[in-house]
Design a protein around this motif. Sequence first.
Motif, mmCIF file in Angstrom:
data_model
loop_
_atom_site.group_PDB
_atom_site.id
_atom_site.type_symbol
_atom_site.label_atom_id
_atom_site.label_comp_id
_atom_site.label_asym_id
_atom_site.label_seq_id
_atom_site.Cartn_x
_atom_site.Cartn_y
_atom_site.Cartn_z
ATOM 1 N N ASP A 167 -20.971 7.037 -11.825
ATOM 2 C CA ASP A 167 -20.663 8.290 -12.527
ATOM 3 C C ASP A 167 -21.131 9.499 -11.721
ATOM 4 O O ASP A 167 -20.404 10.469 -11.546
ATOM 5 N N GLU A 168 -22.339 9.345 -11.222
ATOM 6 C CA GLU A 168 -22.951 10.432 -10.458
ATOM 7 C C GLU A 168 -22.104 10.778 -9.233
ATOM 8 O O GLU A 168 -21.789 11.943 -8.983
ATOM 9 N N VAL A 169 -21.705 9.721 -8.510
ATOM 10 C CA VAL A 169 -20.920 9.934 -7.288
ATOM 11 C C VAL A 169 -19.563 10.556 -7.646
ATOM 12 O O VAL A 169 -19.105 11.489 -6.973
ATOM 13 N N CYS A 170 -18.935 10.041 -8.716
ATOM 14 C CA CYS A 170 -17.632 10.566 -9.106
ATOM 15 C C CYS A 170 -17.728 12.049 -9.437
ATOM 16 O O CYS A 170 -16.844 12.837 -9.095
ATOM 17 N N GLU A 171 -18.805 12.398 -10.049
ATOM 18 C CA GLU A 171 -18.985 13.785 -10.437
ATOM 19 C C GLU A 171 -19.014 14.688 -9.205
ATOM 20 O O GLU A 171 -18.371 15.731 -9.183
ATOM 21 N N THR A 172 -19.775 14.270 -8.168
ATOM 22 C CA THR A 172 -19.864 15.118 -6.978
ATOM 23 C C THR A 172 -18.538 15.153 -6.232
ATOM 24 O O THR A 172 -18.232 16.135 -5.555
ATOM 25 N N MET A 173 -17.722 14.100 -6.366
ATOM 26 C CA MET A 173 -16.458 14.077 -5.636
ATOM 27 C C MET A 173 -15.342 14.756 -6.420
ATOM 28 O O MET A 173 -14.280 15.047 -5.868
ATOM 29 N N GLU A 174 -15.591 14.984 -7.681
ATOM 30 C CA GLU A 174 -14.557 15.506 -8.571
ATOM 31 C C GLU A 174 -13.860 16.769 -8.036
ATOM 32 O O GLU A 174 -12.625 16.833 -8.030
ATOM 33 N N PRO A 175 -14.639 17.784 -7.554
ATOM 34 C CA PRO A 175 -13.981 19.013 -7.090
ATOM 35 C C PRO A 175 -12.958 18.742 -5.991
ATOM 36 O O PRO A 175 -11.855 19.294 -5.995
ATOM 37 N N LEU A 176 -13.336 17.853 -5.072
ATOM 38 C CA LEU A 176 -12.414 17.530 -3.973
ATOM 39 C C LEU A 176 -11.130 16.913 -4.502
ATOM 40 O O LEU A 176 -10.031 17.233 -4.053
ATOM 41 N N ALA A 177 -11.296 16.002 -5.487
ATOM 42 C CA ALA A 177 -10.132 15.333 -6.052
ATOM 43 C C ALA A 177 -9.245 16.331 -6.764
ATOM 44 O O ALA A 177 -8.014 16.283 -6.646
ATOM 45 N N ARG A 178 -9.893 17.240 -7.470
ATOM 46 C CA ARG A 178 -9.107 18.213 -8.228
ATOM 47 C C ARG A 178 -8.278 19.063 -7.259
ATOM 48 O O ARG A 178 -7.120 19.362 -7.519
ATOM 49 N N GLU A 179 -8.910 19.428 -6.139
ATOM 50 C CA GLU A 179 -8.238 20.263 -5.137
ATOM 51 C C GLU A 179 -6.933 19.621 -4.658
ATOM 52 O O GLU A 179 -5.938 20.285 -4.435
ATOM 53 N N LYS A 180 -6.967 18.263 -4.520
ATOM 54 C CA LYS A 180 -5.762 17.564 -4.051
ATOM 55 C C LYS A 180 -4.946 16.992 -5.205
ATOM 56 O O LYS A 180 -4.021 16.200 -4.968
ATOM 57 N N GLU A 181 -5.306 17.371 -6.422
ATOM 58 C CA GLU A 181 -4.611 16.894 -7.625
ATOM 59 C C GLU A 181 -4.543 15.379 -7.667
ATOM 60 O O GLU A 181 -3.503 14.775 -7.941
ATOM 61 N N ILE A 182 -5.679 14.746 -7.339
ATOM 62 C CA ILE A 182 -5.730 13.285 -7.358
ATOM 63 C C ILE A 182 -6.418 12.834 -8.632
ATOM 64 O O ILE A 182 -7.460 13.373 -9.014
ATOM 65 N N MET A 183 -5.801 11.872 -9.317
ATOM 66 C CA MET A 183 -6.395 11.314 -10.534
ATOM 67 C C MET A 183 -7.487 10.341 -10.122
ATOM 68 O O MET A 183 -7.230 9.388 -9.385
ATOM 69 N N MET A 184 -8.727 10.613 -10.572
ATOM 70 C CA MET A 184 -9.793 9.697 -10.198
ATOM 71 C C MET A 184 -10.445 9.177 -11.468
ATOM 72 O O MET A 184 -10.787 9.959 -12.360
ATOM 73 N N GLY A 185 -10.584 7.847 -11.606
ATOM 74 C CA GLY A 185 -11.194 7.333 -12.819
ATOM 75 C C GLY A 185 -11.936 6.050 -12.553
ATOM 76 O O GLY A 185 -11.633 5.336 -11.611
ATOM 77 N N ASP A 186 -12.941 5.753 -13.385
ATOM 78 C CA ASP A 186 -13.609 4.469 -13.229
ATOM 79 C C ASP A 186 -13.397 3.608 -14.462
ATOM 80 O O ASP A 186 -13.249 4.099 -15.577
ATOM 81 N N PHE A 187 -13.283 2.349 -14.231
ATOM 82 C CA PHE A 187 -13.057 1.376 -15.311
ATOM 83 C C PHE A 187 -14.150 0.337 -15.208
ATOM 84 O O PHE A 187 -14.049 -0.618 -14.445
ATOM 85 N N LEU A 188 -15.221 0.549 -15.950
ATOM 86 C CA LEU A 188 -16.364 -0.346 -15.830
ATOM 87 C C LEU A 188 -16.590 -1.070 -17.142
ATOM 88 O O LEU A 188 -16.554 -0.452 -18.206
#
Lengths: 453, 142
Positions: free
Chosen positions: A302-323
């Motif tokens: 979760d922590e890592v996804c959070e820090t990467m989120e801005p980058l993903a948003r910039e490229k309009e990439i859907m990022m999700g985890d399924f745990l």
Amino acid sequence: MNHINHIRIGDVYVRREADIVKVRDRARRLARDIGFDQTTQIKITTAVSELTRNIYEYAKQGAITFSIAERAHDLGLSLIARDDGPGIDARTLASIMRGEYRSTSGMGVGLGGTRRLMDEFDIDTAPDTGTRVTVVKWLPAIVARSSRDRILSIKDSINAADDDSLIDELKQQNHDLIQVLAELEEKRVELEELNRRLNTSNSELEAANTRLRDVSQMKEEFLALTTHDLRSPLAVISGVINFFTSGRLGDLTAEQKKMVGMMERNAASLIELVNDLLDASKLESGSLRLDFAAVNLKNVIDEVCETMEPLAREKEIMMGDFLPADLPPVWADANKLRRILVNLISNALKFTGRSGAIDITADHTGDTVRVAVSDTGVGIAPEDLSRLFDKYEQARSRSTRNEKGTGLGLYITKQLVELHNGTITVQSELGKGSMFAFTLPVADAKGQGSVTK
Amino acid sequence: MAIKIPILKVGRVLVVPIQVDMDDATVLQLQDSILNELERTGARGVLIDISLLEMVDSFIGRMLSDIAAMARIMDARTVVVGMQPAVAITLVELGLELGGVDTVLNVDEGIKLLRGEFVLDDDDAASANEGFSFSGESFHRS
């Protein structure tokens, strides 16, 4: 040829090339004594020469037996050539007899020609059982009738001469034996010398190896030192850039903001590069120490996804985890685990185009947890897959040359996973995307993993 | 143990009289010597006299063919002379073809054939009149 009676006159052994001449000479004299005309003498001699040559060439040794052949009223000279050589298989034999076989030394006419030169021809051969060729030349009936007694008595006179040749044979065998012994001794001395030389070069090799290790270690130390020294001024630079961007030095014009932004991005990638190098050199020298503890995998992801989120948003990439909810804690170094995830996710972001998707999944079987990061990016060519985790791979690969990075990322990731006693695998299809998956050990009830490293 | 077969130079022709039954080593050595003499003397023809040879088996037959082929590459023509009738009969029955080898009845015919092969320039005429030399040492018939 069963009904032919062979009255043995004598044998000549074939062991040396010179024996071919000896057999020829013997055959010529016998043919003459028996009463063959000159042309037939030459035919017999030639046939014997071919048979003897075959023995010497293919079996190295064998023998020729000379006999008087007797069939009813007919008399003739019979020759049996035998050896324990490799024999001839049925197909080759057929091709030889048809005259199609091409020999490398003669003209491939040996056996076929012999059959034409003689009256009777019989060959008994098979692979690995040796070869036995029997040939007979009949005397003209009139000669056979008129000198029958004389011919049948030839046996004795030649046999007497044969005793000599037996002694000669023994002498020759002795001589051969002595020669073989001498050769053996020579071989032994040679072997000793070879051994000695081998030992010398072995120790030389060892010395060279030690030197190589020293040099390699020096290289690692140098790399660690320089990257460390590089990091300090970089920290100062990014600090100063912070001053500008935070507005503490007053407002910046649009142009200045653009420039400072450029500096910030480049300084950041420089820091990333230096960190990679530093990690790689630490991994190589084995000085990287892991701080193991039971780690909650979901929190870290979760922590890592959070820090990467801005980058993903910039490229309009859907990022999700399924745990899954029942994910057990893993035995890992939290910082290094974060590093592994950051590397894999930032790679996925780097190689996934606009409006793509990145999924992070995890599941556990037995005492390992498997984490997978899959993307819908450009994928990896099959020929690049095997070298993917090599050092500086990206720098070498043509397809990713346009992307920034040292190419150390995946190398470091793999080393880190392996330090956790895990494995990392990749599946990819060009144009469809890639999936990187790695395993981690489950932390057991006592809060200890099976990790020994 | 190989026997030495002499090679005589007559004009621009090498004459090789084979007078004994040769073992294989001798055959191979002879092949070498002929090629070396061809190179050393620049001879244009090789005349191999086998009139005393009582047997030509596949190995010797192949040697004769080989010598002819090699000599041809070195710009010389090979002629085998004086084959005994019985040897000829045997060769045919054996199925041996002396590919690329010219055969003639006797030495005279052989020399004539070889002379016709190359133009008798001045140099040729001179060396032909010199008599013959034996392995480089030249001496005159008296």
